[in-house]
Design an enzyme around this catalytic site. Structure first.
Site, PDB file in Angstrom:
ATOM      1  CB  SER A 191      34.439  30.589  -3.192  1.00  0.00           C
ATOM      2  OG  SER A 191      33.193  30.701  -2.527  1.00  0.00           O
ATOM      3  CD  GLU A 234      42.351  31.001  -4.678  1.00  0.00           C
ATOM      4  OE1 GLU A 234      42.835  32.097  -4.375  1.00  0.00           O
ATOM      5  OE2 GLU A 234      41.165  30.688  -4.437  1.00  0.00           O
TER       6      GLU A 234
END
Length: 283
Positions: A116, A149
């Site tokens: 992350s 992502e």
């Protein structure tokens, strides 16, 4: 059928393994703790059985479990075509694992960093295959989220990007392109929001319930920021904020002391049974 390694059997690893198994892949799930692996398989079975009730597709839980094998060491990843790494956001632990995997895995194996916050180029630098290292930030719960992502590092090859897009497509994921900048899109925004929400509780401005109610009722969010923290893991939130703070040297990322206290106390959210909210028993 491709063999995909999944390193780390925590919340994210369980979700990634389930998603892969549901979409026709053979999965090798590793973790250093056998009890964690056993718990992971139980969670996969439960979540697969509940898939339709949670708004997902009908899933054959037995077939999903049959597609997952487990092991307590990275040696089991030797023949994997991809390894998706999901261990805690701790640089020292990640660096050690990637060095091990680099020695064990076959030359063509692509390393997918499910992080992350950590820069992908930094992770790739500890391997002898930086062109085959790429970031994919999966969202929790993984089987239910339609997008990820996709973050190439400085040396990531076009072939690695192509292969990873193909894998993600097979998993039912839309890849959103992001440059290799610490925190990417989601966590540059989300971690600041969660951290500031924690400061509101820490300073006595509002309760966790009040903070989350505003976001649900006024902004239409399905979950408030502190409910989200419990879902992700309070410890994971802290590690992510710390990485942002260290990388950018910007005081806006200063971690809330309450996050540190809760992490030290084992109040990690849903996975521990208690975080900003009490879930009764350990998840």
């Amino acid at each position: 059928m491709s063999v995909i390694g999944v390193a780390g059997a925590g919340v994210m690893g369980v979700g990634v393994a389930q998603n892969l198994a549901q979409t026709g892949h053979q999965v090798v799930l590793i973790d250093k703790d056998r009890q964690v692996l056993d718990s992971a398989l139980r969670k996969v079975e439960t979540q697969a059985r509940m898939s339709r009730l949670l708004g997902g597709p009908a899933v054959d839980a037995a077939a999903v479990l049959a597609s997952i094998t487990t092991a307590t060491g990275p040696e089991a990843l030797a023949e994997a075509d991809f390894v998706i790494e999901n261990i805690t956001e701790n640089w020292e632990l990640k660096r050690e694992l990637y060095r091990e995997m680099d020695q064990i895995c076959k030359p063509g194996t692509v390393f997918v960093v499910n992080t992350s916050a950590l820069p992908i180029t930094k992770v790739a630098s500890v391997t002898n295959r930086p062109d085959q290292v790429i970031g994919v930030h999966f969202m929790n719960p993984v089987p239910m989220k339609p997008a990820v992502e996709l973050i190439p590092g400085h040396h990531t090859s076009a072939e690695t990007v192509r292969r990873t897009r193909e894998l993600l497509g097979a998993m039912g994921k839309k890849a959103v392109d992001v440059k290799d900048a610490c925190g990417f899109i989601s966590n540059r925004v989300l971690m600041l929001t969660v951290n500031e929400a924690a400061f509101l509780v820490h300073e006595g401005v509002a309760t966790a319930e009040a903070v989350d109610e505003v976001f649900r009722s006024c902004f239409g969010h399905p979950m408030g920021p502190l409910e989200t923290a419990d879902l992700i893991g309070v410890d994971t939130i802290l590690y992510s904020v710390e990485v942002l703070y260290e990388h950018y040297s910007d005081s806006k990322y200063r971690p809330c002391p309450l996050l540190r206290t809760m992490t030290d106390a084992g109040l990690h959210g849903r996975k521990s049974g208690r975080g900003f909210y009490d879930y009764g028993t350990s998840a």
